[in-house]
Design a protein around this motif. Structure first.
Motif, PDB file in Angstrom:
ATOM      1  N   PRO A 267       0.812  -1.233   0.000  1.00 47.95           N
ATOM      2  CA  PRO A 267       0.000   0.000   0.000  1.00 47.95           C
ATOM      3  C   PRO A 267       0.842   1.278   0.000  1.00 47.95           C
ATOM      4  N   LEU A 268       2.106   1.185   0.452  1.00 44.70           N
ATOM      5  CA  LEU A 268       2.978   2.363   0.441  1.00 44.70           C
ATOM      6  C   LEU A 268       3.283   2.830  -0.982  1.00 44.70           C
TER       7      LEU A 268
ATOM      8  N   LEU B 243       0.687   5.310  -1.698  1.00 40.54           N
ATOM      9  CA  LEU B 243       0.957   6.515  -0.908  1.00 40.54           C
ATOM     10  C   LEU B 243       2.121   7.309  -1.497  1.00 40.54           C
TER      11      LEU B 243
ATOM     12  N   PRO C  59       1.023   5.319   8.676  1.00 35.58           N
ATOM     13  CA  PRO C  59       1.828   4.896   7.519  1.00 35.58           C
ATOM     14  C   PRO C  59       3.322   5.068   7.765  1.00 35.58           C
ATOM     15  N   ILE C  60       4.099   4.162   7.249  1.00 34.44           N
ATOM     16  CA  ILE C  60       5.556   4.076   7.347  1.00 34.44           C
ATOM     17  C   ILE C  60       5.984   3.588   8.735  1.00 34.44           C
TER      18      ILE C  60
ATOM     19  N   GLN D   6       4.728  -0.011   9.061  1.00 36.88           N
ATOM     20  CA  GLN D   6       5.554  -0.936   8.267  1.00 36.88           C
ATOM     21  C   GLN D   6       6.871  -1.226   8.973  1.00 36.88           C
TER      22      GLN D   6
ATOM     23  N   VAL E 297      -2.130  -2.063   9.515  1.00 32.54           N
ATOM     24  CA  VAL E 297      -1.077  -1.425   8.701  1.00 32.54           C
ATOM     25  C   VAL E 297      -1.574  -1.217   7.274  1.00 32.54           C
TER      26      VAL E 297
ATOM     27  N   GLY F 260      -4.647   1.403   7.244  1.00 32.03           N
ATOM     28  CA  GLY F 260      -4.242   2.781   7.509  1.00 32.03           C
ATOM     29  C   GLY F 260      -3.505   3.397   6.339  1.00 32.03           C
ATOM     30  N   THR F 261      -2.566   2.648   5.754  1.00 32.35           N
ATOM     31  CA  THR F 261      -1.778   3.171   4.628  1.00 32.35           C
ATOM     32  C   THR F 261      -2.636   3.294   3.378  1.00 32.35           C
ATOM     33  N   LEU F 262      -3.532   2.321   3.169  1.00 32.15           N
ATOM     34  CA  LEU F 262      -4.377   2.333   1.974  1.00 32.15           C
ATOM     35  C   LEU F 262      -5.349   3.504   2.006  1.00 32.15           C
TER      36      LEU F 262
ATOM     37  N   MET G 299      -4.980   6.377   3.609  1.00 37.23           N
ATOM     38  CA  MET G 299      -4.189   7.597   3.376  1.00 37.23           C
ATOM     39  C   MET G 299      -3.777   7.716   1.910  1.00 37.23           C
ATOM     40  N   GLY G 300      -3.377   6.604   1.317  1.00 36.89           N
ATOM     41  CA  GLY G 300      -2.965   6.610  -0.082  1.00 36.89           C
ATOM     42  C   GLY G 300      -4.106   6.961  -1.015  1.00 36.89           C
TER      43      GLY G 300
END
Length: 394
Positions: free
Chosen positions: A286-287, A290, A341-342, A345, A366, A369-371, A373-374
């Protein structure tokens, strides 16, 4: 959204950037291989230097050897080469002529014969790195051994048991495993994985936005009967794909270079089996969205490729912050941290490296949350390109 048009834009951007050898070398090859190769070289070089230093005969410059003849005999018996130093010990350390210098106090012999603590001075640079500390530690250990030996003899001559000085007996139970020790050696692994992902998508994000504005190719592209949202979604998808490709190649590169790490020499172990790799890929994927969205937004405000390169390059500082914090600060993992995010991970990868079991609730948080935001940043990027002033350099 017109999926056929999105697919056309996606493959157009992928093929164009795949033909650019500079982009491929900078973003994919360098991004994926630089970290693993650099870590192997640094670790093996450092360990080899320290081992060579530990195995070499210890050479110690000594000031006033005659003042402590018995101590000199003890050190010589421990296979230490003693050298006379006539100059300043401070200058010898400052100029890196020697790693450590031993100076005997003028009243050493008198204090020693009277049973009083006899003073010796150890000159060294506490900020020195690598192999320089090996000599200091070896000499300090020998001096401590000499101190214990003489102290024990003095007590025995007076009919006193040396055990009377041992008030507390410390029984150590080190809970560290080979995996957790190996994780200490690879604390920079999350940083290199995330950095490689950001580098993989950076050049494509710049070229598909600021690059096209500079070449004035965005205007004719938007004259086609396709919504701008669809066009930018295709460009963003290509950027994310390059980031994911770099991530996969970086993981594979670390897997292939593992046999060259000096784990066995240090009594460490690191498990990077297929399950661990898949979990790492799952939480890091997912990063890519982002990173691509952030880089696209920043590049959208630039008027030229070079300007965008400067701005987006600063984004590479972002992955460093959580990684550096976790390297130097002990943090107790909390479930809510996984949603950041980050940071999330980094925490999951650190737990995997230590051989700990990571719960699926943490992994899910994880990813979610990242998805989220991305996707939010991707939506902002798409909306930005609906504004006319974002499309032109003038």
């Amino acid at each position: 959204m017109n999926l056929r048009a999105l697919k056309t834009v996606f493959f157009k951007e992928v093929l164009e950037n795949a033909r650019d050898k500079r982009t491929v070398m900078s973003s994919i090859v360098m991004g994926a291989l630089f970290g693993p190769i650099l870590m192997v070289i640094i670790m093996n070089t450092t360990i080899k230097m320290q081992q060579d230093k530990a195995e070499q005969k210890l050479e110690v410059p000594v000031i006033n050897q005659a003042g402590a003849a018995h101590l000199m005999d003890f050190l010589s018996a421990q296979d230490v080469t003693l050298q006379e130093l006539k100059g300043s010990p401070e200058e010898a350390i400052k100029n890196k002529d020697h790693d450590v210098v031993l100076a005997i106090a003028d009243d050493f012999a008198e204090d020693f014969s009277q049973g009083r603590p006899a003073k010796v001075m150890l000159y060294h640079d506490g900020s020195a790195k690598g192999a320089a500390k090996v000599s200091v530690n070896r000499l300090r250990s020998l001096l401590n051994a000499y101190d214990r030996s003489i102290g024990t003899q003095r007590l025995q001559l007076r009919g006193i048991s040396p055990n009377l000085t041992n008030v507390v007996m410390i029984e150590q139970h080190d809970q560290a495993t080979k995996e957790s020790r190996g994780a200490m050696l690879l604390t920079v692994l999350p940083y290199f994985l995330i950095m490689g992902l950001f580098m993989g998508s950076m050049y494509l994000a710049i070229d598909t936005t600021a690059g096209e504005k500079e070449r004035k190719s965005l205007e004719p592209l938007f004259l086609n009967p396709v919504k701008r949202d669809t066009v930018l979604a295709g460009k963003l998808a290509a950027t994310v794909a390059f980031g994911l490709l770099t991530l996969v190649l970086t993981l594979v590169a670390f897997k292939l270079t593992l046999p060259w790490y000096p784990f066995e020499k240090l009594g460490m172990r690191f498990n990077m089996g297929m399950q661990v790799m898949m979990i790492m890929l799952l939480v890091l994927a997912p990063l890519a969205l982002l990173a691509g969205a952030i880089q696209t937004i920043i590049a959208a405000f630039a008027q030229s490729y070079r300007e965008a390169q400067t701005y987006v390059g600063l984004v590479l500082i972002v992955p460093m912050i959580p990684s550096m914090l976790l390297m130097f600060m002990p943090i107790k993992e909390q479930l809510w941290m996984m949603a950041v995010p980050i940071l999330g991970q980094n925490l999951v990868i650190n737990e995997l490296m230590r051989g700990d079991i990571v719960g699926w609730d943490a992994i899910g948080l994880v990813i979610a949350g990242t998805l989220i935001m991305g996707l939010a940043l991707a939506w902002i990027a798409v909306k930005l390109y609906n504004r006319e002033k974002m499309l032109f350099t003038d």
